[in-house]
Motif scaffolding. Structure first.
Motif, PDB file in Angstrom:
ATOM      1  N   GLN A   1      -0.883   0.620   1.852  1.00  0.00           N
ATOM      2  CA  GLN A   1       0.172   0.628   2.273  1.00  0.00           C
ATOM      3  C   GLN A   1       0.910   1.431   2.613  1.00  0.00           C
ATOM      4  O   GLN A   1       1.847   2.301   2.272  1.00  0.00           O
ATOM      5  N   GLN A   2       0.947   2.263   3.874  1.00  0.00           N
ATOM      6  CA  GLN A   2       1.976   3.459   4.485  1.00  0.00           C
ATOM      7  C   GLN A   2       3.520   2.471   4.070  1.00  0.00           C
ATOM      8  O   GLN A   2       3.601   1.640   5.113  1.00  0.00           O
ATOM      9  N   VAL A   3       4.273   3.151   3.433  1.00  0.00           N
ATOM     10  CA  VAL A   3       5.932   3.030   3.841  1.00  0.00           C
ATOM     11  C   VAL A   3       6.206   3.989   4.297  1.00  0.00           C
ATOM     12  O   VAL A   3       6.368   4.883   3.918  1.00  0.00           O
ATOM     13  N   ILE A   4       7.987   4.053   4.196  1.00  0.00           N
ATOM     14  CA  ILE A   4       8.808   4.231   4.323  1.00  0.00           C
ATOM     15  C   ILE A   4       9.806   3.632   3.541  1.00  0.00           C
ATOM     16  O   ILE A   4      10.612   2.548   3.989  1.00  0.00           O
ATOM     17  N   ASP A   5      10.789   4.550   2.396  1.00  0.00           N
ATOM     18  CA  ASP A   5      12.217   4.286   1.899  1.00  0.00           C
ATOM     19  C   ASP A   5      13.001   3.741   2.734  1.00  0.00           C
ATOM     20  O   ASP A   5      13.376   4.892   3.512  1.00  0.00           O
ATOM     21  N   LYS A   6      14.127   3.749   1.235  1.00  0.00           N
ATOM     22  CA  LYS A   6      16.328   4.575   1.968  1.00  0.00           C
ATOM     23  C   LYS A   6      16.029   5.400   2.377  1.00  0.00           C
ATOM     24  O   LYS A   6      16.958   5.577   2.995  1.00  0.00           O
ATOM     25  N   GLU A   7      15.332   6.710   1.745  1.00  0.00           N
ATOM     26  CA  GLU A   7      16.054   7.875   2.744  1.00  0.00           C
ATOM     27  C   GLU A   7      14.884   8.600   3.628  1.00  0.00           C
ATOM     28  O   GLU A   7      15.355   9.695   4.034  1.00  0.00           O
ATOM     29  N   GLY A   8      13.692   7.460   4.497  1.00  0.00           N
ATOM     30  CA  GLY A   8      13.605   7.874   5.051  1.00  0.00           C
ATOM     31  C   GLY A   8      12.192   8.654   4.875  1.00  0.00           C
ATOM     32  O   GLY A   8      11.536   9.369   5.825  1.00  0.00           O
TER      33      GLY A   8
END
Length: 231
Positions: free
Chosen positions: A32-39
């Motif tokens: 799955q492609q995701v975005i972390d808290k840092e963007g």
């Protein structure tokens, strides 16, 4: 349009906008492609309980607690503009059909990172200060809390008279009693985390740096004999 129809249209529009907003993950799913808290964008390559291993474009892999990630929305298809044949090219130069090269932006590595090497047994040991007192820890991702020996608790200013051993936990050596405490500060070099839940365990011979500390980090990774923590 009557009021009932207008209200229904507003309700449908609000529902569509809500469903379009990115939500936090509820679990780790490899691929799955995701975005972390840092963007930063990455892809989940493996999961370990609640920890998602996310790989980034620069090849680095970090562990994230799943609720610090959100799904990455699929990229929109770029619009294709077809030259209008009815408008002549006054320069006499044929239009280019070659797309410009993609631009890759790599974020600089953060200075807020520490790396530790495993010992001969494959354990990661480090020295931290607990309430200002030096304490030797073994990192244990299987421990839900930071665990202190009686001696380390005493050095941190927690007296035996303050401890109420009214809880029981299961360890590799059987069931043991422990007392819940709140640590004012746990510091590892320049990293400082305050108000860390912990347990003082009877007959414990080695203090453990558990998840009540580790989950407060931005990320941590155990890979190829190295522990990397970032905050």
């Amino acid at each position: 349009m009557n009021r009932a129809v207008m209200a229904f249209a507003v309700l449908v529009l609000d529902s569509e906008l809500s469903s379009a907003a990115p939500q936090e993950l509820t679990r780790c799913v490899a691929g799955q492609q995701v975005i972390d808290k840092e963007g930063r964008s990455g892809v989940i390559v493996a999961d370990d309980n609640k920890l998602c291993q996310v790989k980034y474009a620069d090849g680095q892999i970090y562990d994230w607690i799943f609720w610090n990630l959100r799904p990455r929305a699929p990229a929109a298809e770029p619009a294709v503009v077809t030259p209008d044949a009815s408008v002549p090219d006054r320069t006499g130069t044929p239009p280019s059909t070659t797309a410009p090269p993609a631009l890759t932006i790599l974020r600089p590595s953060s200075s807020r990172t520490l790396v530790y090497r495993a010992d001969r047994r494959g354990h990661f040991s480090l020295t931290a200060t607990v309430n200002g007192a030096p304490t030797r820890f073994v990192v244990d991702t299987g421990a839900s809390l930071v665990a202190l020996t009686l001696d380390d608790a005493r050095a941190a200013g927690i007296g035996r008279s303050e401890l109420i051993f009214n809880q029981v936990t299961q360890t590799a050596n059987g069931r043991v009693r422990f007392a819940s405490v709140m640590l004012r500060e746990v510091r590892v070099e320049q990293l400082s985390i305050e108000n860390v839940p912990a347990a003082v365990i009877e007959n414990l011979d080695q203090s453990l740096l558990g998840m009540s500390f580790l989950k407060r980090l931005k990320s941590f990774e155990m890979r190829e004999g190295a522990l990397t923590i970032s905050w």
